[in-house]
Design a protein around this motif. Structure first.
Motif, PDB file in Angstrom:
ATOM      1  N   PRO A   5       0.836  -1.198   0.000  1.00  0.00           N
ATOM      2  CA  PRO A   5       0.000   0.000   0.000  1.00  0.00           C
ATOM      3  C   PRO A   5       0.872   1.250   0.000  1.00  0.00           C
ATOM      4  N   LYS A   6       0.425   2.243  -0.743  1.00  0.00           N
ATOM      5  CA  LYS A   6       1.210   3.480  -0.814  1.00  0.00           C
ATOM      6  C   LYS A   6       1.168   4.179   0.531  1.00  0.00           C
ATOM      7  N   ARG A   7       2.250   4.799   0.847  1.00  0.00           N
ATOM      8  CA  ARG A   7       2.433   5.457   2.139  1.00  0.00           C
ATOM      9  C   ARG A   7       1.809   6.835   2.146  1.00  0.00           C
ATOM     10  N   ILE A   8       1.243   7.204   3.290  1.00  0.00           N
ATOM     11  CA  ILE A   8       0.739   8.561   3.517  1.00  0.00           C
ATOM     12  C   ILE A   8       1.580   9.127   4.656  1.00  0.00           C
ATOM     13  N   SER A   9       2.207  10.258   4.396  1.00  0.00           N
ATOM     14  CA  SER A   9       3.131  10.820   5.389  1.00  0.00           C
ATOM     15  C   SER A   9       2.394  11.178   6.680  1.00  0.00           C
ATOM     16  N   ALA A  10       3.160  11.251   7.756  1.00  0.00           N
ATOM     17  CA  ALA A  10       2.603  11.566   9.075  1.00  0.00           C
ATOM     18  C   ALA A  10       1.954  12.951   9.067  1.00  0.00           C
ATOM     19  N   LYS A  11       2.565  13.911   8.366  1.00  0.00           N
ATOM     20  CA  LYS A  11       2.000  15.270   8.344  1.00  0.00           C
ATOM     21  C   LYS A  11       0.681  15.312   7.572  1.00  0.00           C
ATOM     22  N   VAL A  12       0.613  14.566   6.480  1.00  0.00           N
ATOM     23  CA  VAL A  12      -0.645  14.534   5.711  1.00  0.00           C
ATOM     24  C   VAL A  12      -1.723  13.840   6.539  1.00  0.00           C
ATOM     25  N   ARG A  13      -1.363  12.752   7.217  1.00  0.00           N
ATOM     26  CA  ARG A  13      -2.337  12.080   8.098  1.00  0.00           C
ATOM     27  C   ARG A  13      -2.799  13.021   9.211  1.00  0.00           C
ATOM     28  N   ALA A  14      -1.872  13.789   9.766  1.00  0.00           N
ATOM     29  CA  ALA A  14      -2.232  14.734  10.834  1.00  0.00           C
ATOM     30  C   ALA A  14      -3.163  15.824  10.296  1.00  0.00           C
ATOM     31  N   ALA A  15      -2.912  16.274   9.088  1.00  0.00           N
ATOM     32  CA  ALA A  15      -3.784  17.281   8.473  1.00  0.00           C
ATOM     33  C   ALA A  15      -5.186  16.707   8.255  1.00  0.00           C
TER      34      ALA A  15
END
Length: 148
Positions: A5-15
């Motif tokens: 699965p493609k990764r979603i960065s921690a900052k994007v997840r936090a947003a």
């Protein structure tokens, strides 16, 4: 071979989490909240795997909120307002497939206000009707217009 699965960065997840928590109202506010640019966050939110992540998160929240929504709708059946009770009962009955017959119009037989003009052609063509339907024609003799 399975695709990772493609990764979603921690900052994007936090947003995304901030948007779901109503901490922020706009993409710009969400980007500022986590310290990334609006453009970057907007690009990330447009990616299919991020969109799917948000869709799944939305569905989970809706599933959790469904019992509360059902309870609210059922409570409206006891409202003192007749219109609210009517709409709530129609909604609840519609959920289990009980709906009024769309063919039965409650205004059937009610005269439609307005003027209907029927223009007859003497060339053997059918008359032209202008106005609301259905037409109830009053028989009369055509008026002869005298030409000067």
């Amino acid at each position: 071979m399975t695709d990772k699965p493609k990764r979603i960065s921690a900052k994007v997840r936090a947003a995304i989490d901030a948007m779901f928590a109503d901490t922020v109202k706009t993409v710009t506010d969400a980007a500022d909240h986590v310290g990334i640019s609006r453009e970057h966050l907007s690009r990330e939110l447009s990616k299919p795997h991020v969109t799917e992540f948000m869709r799944q998160k939305t569905m989970r929240r809706l599933v959790v909120g469904a019992p509360h929504a059902a309870s609210t709708k059922l409570a409206l059946l006891d409202s003192p307002n007749e219109m609210v009770r009517d709409r709530a009962s129609s909604f609840v009955l519609g959920l289990i497939g009980i709906r009024p017959d769309p063919e039965q119009d409650s205004r059937q037989g009610t005269p439609v206000p307005g003027l209907v003009i029927v223009v007859e052609n003497h060339a053997g063509q059918p008359p032209v009707t202008i106005g609301p339907e259905p037409v109830r024609q009053i028989e009369h003799e055509p008026v002869q217009i005298e030409q000067e």
